[in-house]
Design an enzyme around this catalytic site. Structure first.
Site, PDB file in Angstrom:
ATOM      1  N   ARG A 288      53.425  23.597  59.196  1.00 23.23           N
ATOM      2  CA  ARG A 288      53.990  24.248  58.017  1.00 23.23           C
ATOM      3  C   ARG A 288      54.042  25.746  58.283  1.00 23.23           C
ATOM      4  NH1 ARG A 288      50.879  26.536  54.185  1.00 23.23           N
ATOM      5  NH2 ARG A 288      49.160  25.064  54.371  1.00 23.23           N
ATOM      6  N   HIS A 292      51.896  26.747  51.494  1.00 27.53           N
ATOM      7  CA  HIS A 292      51.793  25.383  50.959  1.00 27.53           C
ATOM      8  C   HIS A 292      52.738  25.221  49.767  1.00 27.53           C
ATOM      9  CE1 HIS A 292      50.082  21.575  49.703  1.00 27.53           C
ATOM     10  NE2 HIS A 292      49.877  22.084  48.502  1.00 27.53           N
ATOM     11  N   TYR A 301      44.094  32.678  55.024  1.00 26.98           N
ATOM     12  CA  TYR A 301      43.272  31.682  55.721  1.00 26.98           C
ATOM     13  C   TYR A 301      43.735  31.336  57.128  1.00 26.98           C
ATOM     14  CZ  TYR A 301      46.904  28.619  53.687  1.00 26.98           C
ATOM     15  OH  TYR A 301      48.102  28.055  53.322  1.00 26.98           O
TER      16      TYR A 301
END
Length: 397
Positions: A288, A292, A301
């Site tokens: 990805r 998200h 992160y």
């Protein structure tokens, strides 16, 4: 439970091709045909399936991947401009979706999560319809019976249970059809889910039932490496495809950025399911690239270097390299693809602007069939809160 049957000689080859690491951290075999350099390799099982893909089909693959990426960009922009409440990007996962979607047949039924926009495109769902749910004016947006493409499922992994139940229904229908000497083509089901959803109990239960009843279902896991902010290595210490062994059916890891390999593997898996040999788990190893959802900030992160490394494996770039190197597409083709993408974006934008503005009060009214005191209390608080803004505006004027 009956044993899983494979074509003669295939079982041994698959075992070698998709062998998993004996311990965490060791190399894992993965089916790949088209590498990041745009060169086509071979595979002892799946090259035969890849040979079925003619140049026109390859051009369709590229055009669909490019169109859905452009759609994704437009939908993201619409959310940023306040036209959508939320959007779920797919950039980086185009090959996994377009390749698998094109491997399905009309009679097959598909259960998506909430990110399968590319599969929706392949199944001829009006992409503008997808945005109704994210605008908050519909619980779905399209009739799933028209395209055998189910409504998006926001409850993580719930669709895997639905898919197996549906597949078991198909299985029984086909037994009746066989008894009646029907010539209707056999069908199978594809259940899409992500690496994050693979940790849900629903996925385990689905695979238990699918294996026990040899249901004609293909579990298609898009391992995009991040369950929101949790990396895959935290969720599992072995390849996700390995889990199929515990249930007694084939598991295959495929390069999810290689549209040719994805199509070949999915076509094989669907044939396997339709022929009554039971379920298959496909782990599409992809990434990805974006967030998200548009409510997420991946810079919190993960490292930018990781994203950059995966951009070098871009599914569109590698297919473009192959098409150009083999003389299968000229500049006019790529110009037309770009123009078609802009037309799609224009259509989606104008259609979205034409949708009604959702009223949040409808959300309160739709929680229960009858009035509920807690919901009534929350609605009263909301009305009071909203009235405060109106008072401030009047005072300012």
């Amino acid at each position: 439970m009956g044993s899983t049957q494979l074509p003669p000689g295939t079982e041994e080859t698959l075992a070698a091709t998709t062998a998993a690491a004996a311990a965490p951290g060791e190399p894992v075999e993965m089916v790949q045909l088209l590498g990041p350099d745009g060169k086509l390799g071979t595979d002892p099982v799946f090259s035969d399936y890849a040979k079925r893909i003619d140049p026109e089909k390859l051009r369709v693959f590229y055009a669909d991947m490019a169109r859905i990426r452009r759609f994704d960009q437009e939908a993201t922009a619409l959310q940023r401009q306040g036209e959508l409440a939320l959007w779920v990007p797919l950039t980086g996962q185009e090959a996994a979706q377009i390749g698998s979607g094109h491997a399905s047949q009309r009679q097959d039924y598909i259960f998506p999560t909430y990110r399968e926009h590319g599969v929706a495109l392949v199944r001829n769902v009006d992409l503008a319809e997808l945005l109704k749910q994210f605008r908050g004016v519909s619980n779905g947006g399209w009739d799933p019976r028209e395209n055998n493409f189910h409504l998006y499922t926001l409850v993580l992994a719930a669709q895997t249970l639905h898919a197996v139940g549906y597949a078991m229904g198909i299985q029984r229908d086909q037994k009746l059809a066989a008894a009646a000497d029907s010539t209707d083509p056999k069908a199978a089901v594809i259940a899409y889910f992500g690496d994050g959803a693979s940790s849900e109990g629903d996925v385990h239960e689905s695979m238990v039932f699918a294996a026990s009843y040899e249901a004609p279902v293909v579990f298609f896991c898009q391992n995009n490496h991040w369950a929101i902010s949790v990396p895959t290595e935290v969720q599992t210490k072995v390849p996700l495809a390995n889990r199929a062994k515990g249930y007694g059916f084939p598991g295959i890891r495929v390069d999810g950025n290689d549209v040719i390999a994805v199509h070949a593997v999915t076509e094989w898996a669907l044939e396997h399911a339709r022929e009554g040999r039971g379920p298959v788990l496909i782990e599409a190893y992809t990434y990805r690239v974006g967030a998200h959802t548009t409510a997420d900030d991946p810079t919190k992160y993960r490292e930018s270097a990781e994203e950059a490394a995966w951009r070098e494996k871009d599914p569109l770039d590698r297919l473009e390299k192959y098409l150009r190197a083999e003389g299968l597409a000229d500049e006019a083709f790529f110009d037309q693809v770009k123009a078609d993408g802009h037309e799609l974006a224009k259509y989606v934008r104008s259609t979205t602007h034409g949708l009604e503005v959702p009223d949040i009060r409808d959300a309160f009214a739709n929680v229960y069939a009858e009035q509920h005191p807690l919901i009534a209390e929350e609605l009263a608080w909301f009305e009071e809160y909203s009235a405060g803004f109106e008072s401030d505006e009047e005072a300012a004027n």
